[in-house]
Design a protein around this motif. Structure first.
Motif, PDB file in Angstrom:
ATOM      1  N   LYS A  23       0.818  -1.215   0.000  1.00 52.58           N
ATOM      2  CA  LYS A  23       0.000   0.000   0.000  1.00 52.58           C
ATOM      3  C   LYS A  23       0.850   1.263   0.000  1.00 52.58           C
ATOM      4  O   LYS A  23       0.488   2.274  -0.608  1.00 52.58           O
ATOM      5  CB  LYS A  23      -0.946  -0.003   1.207  1.00 52.58           C
ATOM      6  CG  LYS A  23      -2.005  -1.099   1.142  1.00 52.58           C
ATOM      7  CD  LYS A  23      -2.922  -1.068   2.360  1.00 52.58           C
ATOM      8  CE  LYS A  23      -3.973  -2.169   2.280  1.00 52.58           C
ATOM      9  NZ  LYS A  23      -4.848  -2.185   3.468  1.00 52.58           N
ATOM     10  N   PHE A  24       1.992   1.220   0.674  1.00 48.53           N
ATOM     11  CA  PHE A  24       2.863   2.396   0.718  1.00 48.53           C
ATOM     12  C   PHE A  24       3.390   2.704  -0.679  1.00 48.53           C
ATOM     13  O   PHE A  24       3.410   3.868  -1.108  1.00 48.53           O
ATOM     14  CB  PHE A  24       4.027   2.155   1.684  1.00 48.53           C
ATOM     15  CG  PHE A  24       4.882   3.374   1.912  1.00 48.53           C
ATOM     16  CD1 PHE A  24       4.583   4.266   2.921  1.00 48.53           C
ATOM     17  CD2 PHE A  24       5.981   3.630   1.096  1.00 48.53           C
ATOM     18  CE1 PHE A  24       5.357   5.397   3.127  1.00 48.53           C
ATOM     19  CE2 PHE A  24       6.759   4.751   1.287  1.00 48.53           C
ATOM     20  CZ  PHE A  24       6.451   5.639   2.304  1.00 48.53           C
ATOM     21  N   TRP A  25       3.818   1.679  -1.393  1.00 50.15           N
ATOM     22  CA  TRP A  25       4.302   1.852  -2.765  1.00 50.15           C
ATOM     23  C   TRP A  25       3.193   2.391  -3.665  1.00 50.15           C
ATOM     24  O   TRP A  25       3.417   3.305  -4.456  1.00 50.15           O
ATOM     25  CB  TRP A  25       4.843   0.531  -3.285  1.00 50.15           C
ATOM     26  CG  TRP A  25       5.054   0.469  -4.768  1.00 50.15           C
ATOM     27  CD1 TRP A  25       4.400  -0.302  -5.669  1.00 50.15           C
ATOM     28  CD2 TRP A  25       6.021   1.213  -5.533  1.00 50.15           C
ATOM     29  NE1 TRP A  25       4.874  -0.088  -6.934  1.00 50.15           N
ATOM     30  CE2 TRP A  25       5.874   0.840  -6.886  1.00 50.15           C
ATOM     31  CE3 TRP A  25       6.987   2.170  -5.206  1.00 50.15           C
ATOM     32  CZ2 TRP A  25       6.655   1.377  -7.905  1.00 50.15           C
ATOM     33  CZ3 TRP A  25       7.767   2.711  -6.227  1.00 50.15           C
ATOM     34  CH2 TRP A  25       7.599   2.305  -7.548  1.00 50.15           C
ATOM     35  N   LEU A  72       7.347   4.727  10.305  1.00 46.49           N
ATOM     36  CA  LEU A  72       8.277   4.171  11.282  1.00 46.49           C
ATOM     37  C   LEU A  72       7.859   4.522  12.704  1.00 46.49           C
ATOM     38  O   LEU A  72       7.868   3.673  13.609  1.00 46.49           O
ATOM     39  CB  LEU A  72       9.683   4.703  10.988  1.00 46.49           C
ATOM     40  CG  LEU A  72      10.853   4.039  11.720  1.00 46.49           C
ATOM     41  CD1 LEU A  72      10.943   2.568  11.379  1.00 46.49           C
ATOM     42  CD2 LEU A  72      12.162   4.740  11.371  1.00 46.49           C
ATOM     43  N   GLU A  73       7.454   5.755  12.888  1.00 43.03           N
ATOM     44  CA  GLU A  73       7.020   6.181  14.225  1.00 43.03           C
ATOM     45  C   GLU A  73       5.736   5.463  14.627  1.00 43.03           C
ATOM     46  O   GLU A  73       5.557   5.098  15.796  1.00 43.03           O
ATOM     47  CB  GLU A  73       6.815   7.694  14.232  1.00 43.03           C
ATOM     48  CG  GLU A  73       8.115   8.483  14.136  1.00 43.03           C
ATOM     49  CD  GLU A  73       7.884   9.965  13.939  1.00 43.03           C
ATOM     50  OE1 GLU A  73       6.704  10.373  13.895  1.00 43.03           O
ATOM     51  OE2 GLU A  73       8.877  10.718  13.822  1.00 43.03           O
ATOM     52  N   SER A  74       4.849   5.256  13.673  1.00 46.75           N
ATOM     53  CA  SER A  74       3.608   4.534  13.952  1.00 46.75           C
ATOM     54  C   SER A  74       3.901   3.097  14.370  1.00 46.75           C
ATOM     55  O   SER A  74       3.289   2.562  15.293  1.00 46.75           O
ATOM     56  CB  SER A  74       2.714   4.554  12.713  1.00 46.75           C
ATOM     57  OG  SER A  74       1.594   3.720  12.894  1.00 46.75           O
ATOM     58  N   TYR A  75       4.853   2.486  13.689  1.00 48.00           N
ATOM     59  CA  TYR A  75       5.213   1.111  14.040  1.00 48.00           C
ATOM     60  C   TYR A  75       5.830   1.048  15.441  1.00 48.00           C
ATOM     61  O   TYR A  75       5.499   0.153  16.233  1.00 48.00           O
ATOM     62  CB  TYR A  75       6.192   0.545  13.008  1.00 48.00           C
ATOM     63  CG  TYR A  75       6.794  -0.759  13.455  1.00 48.00           C
ATOM     64  CD1 TYR A  75       6.063  -1.953  13.385  1.00 48.00           C
ATOM     65  CD2 TYR A  75       8.077  -0.809  13.998  1.00 48.00           C
ATOM     66  CE1 TYR A  75       6.595  -3.146  13.835  1.00 48.00           C
ATOM     67  CE2 TYR A  75       8.622  -1.995  14.444  1.00 48.00           C
ATOM     68  CZ  TYR A  75       7.879  -3.157  14.360  1.00 48.00           C
ATOM     69  OH  TYR A  75       8.404  -4.343  14.806  1.00 48.00           O
ATOM     70  N   ARG A 109       8.175  -5.247   7.930  1.00 43.94           N
ATOM     71  CA  ARG A 109       8.970  -5.672   6.771  1.00 43.94           C
ATOM     72  C   ARG A 109       8.917  -4.618   5.661  1.00 43.94           C
ATOM     73  O   ARG A 109       9.943  -4.265   5.071  1.00 43.94           O
ATOM     74  CB  ARG A 109       8.454  -7.007   6.235  1.00 43.94           C
ATOM     75  CG  ARG A 109       9.284  -7.573   5.080  1.00 43.94           C
ATOM     76  CD  ARG A 109       8.618  -8.776   4.459  1.00 43.94           C
ATOM     77  NE  ARG A 109       7.427  -8.420   3.707  1.00 43.94           N
ATOM     78  CZ  ARG A 109       7.448  -7.938   2.462  1.00 43.94           C
ATOM     79  NH1 ARG A 109       8.591  -7.735   1.842  1.00 43.94           N
ATOM     80  NH2 ARG A 109       6.312  -7.649   1.847  1.00 43.94           N
ATOM     81  N   LEU A 110       7.721  -4.084   5.425  1.00 42.15           N
ATOM     82  CA  LEU A 110       7.571  -3.078   4.373  1.00 42.15           C
ATOM     83  C   LEU A 110       8.245  -1.765   4.762  1.00 42.15           C
ATOM     84  O   LEU A 110       8.833  -1.082   3.921  1.00 42.15           O
ATOM     85  CB  LEU A 110       6.089  -2.846   4.074  1.00 42.15           C
ATOM     86  CG  LEU A 110       5.360  -4.016   3.409  1.00 42.15           C
ATOM     87  CD1 LEU A 110       3.877  -3.719   3.274  1.00 42.15           C
ATOM     88  CD2 LEU A 110       5.971  -4.323   2.045  1.00 42.15           C
ATOM     89  N   ILE A 111       8.164  -1.405   6.068  1.00 41.76           N
ATOM     90  CA  ILE A 111       8.842  -0.191   6.530  1.00 41.76           C
ATOM     91  C   ILE A 111      10.345  -0.330   6.334  1.00 41.76           C
ATOM     92  O   ILE A 111      11.016   0.582   5.847  1.00 41.76           O
ATOM     93  CB  ILE A 111       8.513   0.098   8.004  1.00 41.76           C
ATOM     94  CG1 ILE A 111       7.044   0.522   8.144  1.00 41.76           C
ATOM     95  CG2 ILE A 111       9.431   1.194   8.556  1.00 41.76           C
ATOM     96  CD1 ILE A 111       6.591   0.649   9.575  1.00 41.76           C
ATOM     97  N   ASP A 112      10.889  -1.498   6.700  1.00 39.20           N
ATOM     98  CA  ASP A 112      12.328  -1.739   6.514  1.00 39.20           C
ATOM     99  C   ASP A 112      12.701  -1.640   5.035  1.00 39.20           C
ATOM    100  O   ASP A 112      13.728  -1.053   4.671  1.00 39.20           O
ATOM    101  CB  ASP A 112      12.710  -3.123   7.050  1.00 39.20           C
ATOM    102  CG  ASP A 112      12.660  -3.175   8.571  1.00 39.20           C
ATOM    103  OD1 ASP A 112      12.645  -2.102   9.197  1.00 39.20           O
ATOM    104  OD2 ASP A 112      12.638  -4.289   9.121  1.00 39.20           O
ATOM    105  N   ASN A 155      15.171   1.260   3.622  1.00 33.93           N
ATOM    106  CA  ASN A 155      16.410   0.924   2.921  1.00 33.93           C
ATOM    107  C   ASN A 155      16.471   1.577   1.542  1.00 33.93           C
ATOM    108  O   ASN A 155      17.505   2.120   1.142  1.00 33.93           O
ATOM    109  CB  ASN A 155      16.542  -0.598   2.774  1.00 33.93           C
ATOM    110  CG  ASN A 155      16.776  -1.280   4.103  1.00 33.93           C
ATOM    111  OD1 ASN A 155      17.230  -0.653   5.059  1.00 33.93           O
ATOM    112  ND2 ASN A 155      16.474  -2.563   4.187  1.00 33.93           N
ATOM    113  N   VAL A 156      15.354   1.529   0.819  1.00 36.21           N
ATOM    114  CA  VAL A 156      15.319   2.132  -0.514  1.00 36.21           C
ATOM    115  C   VAL A 156      15.498   3.648  -0.416  1.00 36.21           C
ATOM    116  O   VAL A 156      16.294   4.248  -1.143  1.00 36.21           O
ATOM    117  CB  VAL A 156      14.001   1.783  -1.244  1.00 36.21           C
ATOM    118  CG1 VAL A 156      13.872   2.588  -2.537  1.00 36.21           C
ATOM    119  CG2 VAL A 156      13.929   0.291  -1.545  1.00 36.21           C
ATOM    120  N   ALA A 157      14.751   4.283   0.512  1.00 32.78           N
ATOM    121  CA  ALA A 157      14.830   5.734   0.661  1.00 32.78           C
ATOM    122  C   ALA A 157      16.226   6.173   1.099  1.00 32.78           C
ATOM    123  O   ALA A 157      16.740   7.199   0.647  1.00 32.78           O
ATOM    124  CB  ALA A 157      13.777   6.220   1.658  1.00 32.78           C
TER     125      ALA A 157
END
Length: 570
Positions: free
Chosen positions: A252-254, A273-276, A325-328, A332-334
């Motif tokens: 969904k983020f993508w 990240l803060e939400s997680y 997993r998606l946040i990581d 990493n990409v950003a």
């Protein structure tokens, strides 16, 4: 076009994998187990649309390349998905003779000729396997879908339809016909799958007109740092790990941010990240209470079997772990993108290119930018100079040009792209950049405030606040003129092909005078994500209108400059 091209191509693939019968929804029975045999073209078409899990859910136990060494599995049916080339037909005939599988479902990406069908029939008769050839289908799926509204023609042998191939000065008529036939075949497959018969508009005297008259794949590969390693001699340089990430429709983020400016992406990653982290403490506390560590499936299963009091937290745990997993992934990409921006000073280049194209005053001379050893790669410097050269109403004097060429050579640039662009500009009417480019007022995004915090994952110091303008690129302007039926010198000479008009009628006069609600933009010679996103942003402001974007291949700046280099070599 109510359903996107991705959905339609996915439905066609699933039907093919189900022996060309529409799959039954909500079926509780076991699927028929089968093997999938494809060539590189088939692999490229399937991989952006169907995951390994989805293939297994459809009964695909093995998926193998046609020309790999394959063992016989005589009690399992095989579904083939290949291009109808001579080499592929020979290998399929060999499979029939070797009796590799129980039955054969032959699916061709493009239409197979009668002579090649006869070759298969003769091989089946010779191998006494006529009854085992269950079905033969032309699938008309010779294109690759990357988004709901974006497609490209091919990934394999893409040099055949590349910008260089189409623009070679020594190209023969036969070679150009072959290129056009390849493009037309793929476009025909696209419209068969879409279920649409288009009215075609194209510029005159170009490869696009020839197509009209004849009418690495959502994966990010990057290097990421593993940090400094201490030793008695001090800190060693950062090591780089190569990683690949698949960006899918379920992310969904993508889906939300794939077209967003980088500062906005960094901001959103930080918020996620803060939400997680706000939920992570509860997860850790839960694990501590249960006496469980780790994030594997076994731990989740053990939690699921515990007390009803913790049911709610347990049920949300798998979703939370997937979110992490998606946040990581996106962190990493950003981070990798930010490293490129910093090391190459891409924010400075971005600002400079905008000023050149909008004829604004430059803070630093172009020669100084090119000569700066700490700013940009040789490709970045060449791209900047080409933008300046193309955008200039008047070409630089020979003395100035020699200075620029020396600076470019000193920076390690290959001058072949400049040689080609000089020839190209001499033969085109496009002597200057569109005057409408600089009409929009720059508006700073103002999104760095949060990501500049000390608690941020992204250290943005040294990166300028990117300035974005709202303007339509040439492809978008052309689309706007044609969809809205506007009179404009840029498009008034475009040819008009309507399948409902009689042959021989004037192909310059539109039968339909009303604005169009749907359009497919196809770029012959190569496209890019900037054009695509500009079209998507434009159509968002047009209620009830839809646009699909396609191209013969996708370019980034480095790849395009390489094509120009090949064209400019003497």
């Amino acid at each position: 076009m109510a359903a996107g091209i991705r959905e339609k191509q996915t439905v066609a693939l699933k039907r093919m994998l189900n022996f060309n019968v529409p799959p039954v929804k909500n079926s509780t029975g076991e699927p028929v187990w089968k093997v999938l045999i494809y060539d590189r073209f088939g692999q490229d078409i399937i991989s952006p649309l169907l995951s390994v899990k989805e293939l297994r859910d459809m009964g695909i136990t093995l998926h193998l390349l046609l020309h790999s060494d394959r063992d016989a599995i005589p009690d399992v049916p095989a579904v083939y998905f290949v291009m109808p080339t001579e080499e592929n037909i020979d290998r399929m005939c060999q499979d029939l003779r070797n009796q590799l599988y129980e039955s054969y479902y032959l699916n061709f990406i493009s239409a197979i000729s009668r002579s090649k069908l006869e070759d298969i029939a003769n091989a089946a008769i010779g191998a006494n396997a006529v009854t085992q050839v269950a079905k033969v289908f032309d699938q008309y799926l010779n294109f690759i879908t990357l988004e709901d509204d974006m497609f490209v023609l091919c990934n394999q042998n893409k040099e055949l339809v590349s910008y260089r191939a189409i623009n070679r000065p020594d190209i023969t008529d036969t070679e150009m016909e072959t290129i056009m036939d390849t493009i037309v075949d793929s476009l025909f497959c696209f419209f068969v799958t879409l279920g649409a018969i288009p009215i075609i508009r194209c510029s005159r005297g170009t490869a696009a007109e020839m197509v009209a008259v004849d009418f690495h794949l959502n994966r990010v590969n990057l290097e990421e740092s593993t940090g400094m390693e201490s030793s008695p001699a001090g800190a060693r340089p950062k090591k780089k790990n190569k990683k690949s990430y698949d960006l899918t429709t379920s992310d969904k983020f993508w889906q939300k941010h794939k077209g967003s400016p980088f500062p906005e992406v960094a901001e959103s990653v930080q918020q996620e990240l803060e939400s997680y982290r706000a939920q992570e403490d509860e997860v850790k506390r839960l694990k501590s209470i249960m006496g469980i560590e780790g994030e594997d499936e076994g731990a989740i299963s053990m939690l699921s079997d515990n007390t009803a009091k913790l049911t709610s937290a347990v049920s949300s745990l798998p979703e939370l772990l997937e979110k992490k997993r998606l946040i990581d992934l996106h962190t990493n990409v950003a981070t990798a993108v930010l490293e490129h921006i910093k090391s190459r000073k891409l924010d400075v280049y971005f600002e400079y290119e905008e000023k050149i194209m909008s004829k604004s005053t430059l803070d630093k001379s172009l020669l100084d930018m090119i000569s700066d050893p700490d700013a940009g790669t040789p490709e970045d410097k060449m791209r900047l100079f080409l933008i300046y050269y193309i955008s200039s109403t008047q070409a630089p004097s020979e003395i100035d040009l020699e200075q620029y060429k020396k600076a470019l050579m000193d920076a390690g640039c290959n001058l072949a792209p400049l040689s080609y662009i000089k020839q190209w500009k001499a033969f085109t009417k496009m002597a200057s950049a569109p005057t409408s480019y600089g009409n929009a007022t720059p508006k700073p995004l103002g999104l760095f405030s949060r990501v500049m915090n000390t608690g941020s994952q992204f250290v943005m110091e040294g990166v300028k606040n990117l300035v974005l303008k709202q303007q339509n690129l040439p492809v978008t302007r052309i689309l706007d003129n044609l969809m809205e039926m506007k009179s404009n010198p840029e498009t008034d000479d475009y040819r008009y092909f309507d399948p409902k008009m009689l042959r021989g009628s004037d192909s310059s006069v539109p039968r339909n005078k009303n604005p169009f609600q749907e359009a497919i933009v196809f770029v012959v010679g190569g496209g890019n994500y900037i054009e695509y996103q500009n079209l998507i942003d434009y159509i968002k402001g047009k209620q009830g209108k839809h646009v699909l974007y396609g191209c013969s291949e996708l370019f980034n700046a480095t790849q395009f400059i390489k094509q120009l280099s090949l064209l400019g070599q003497k």
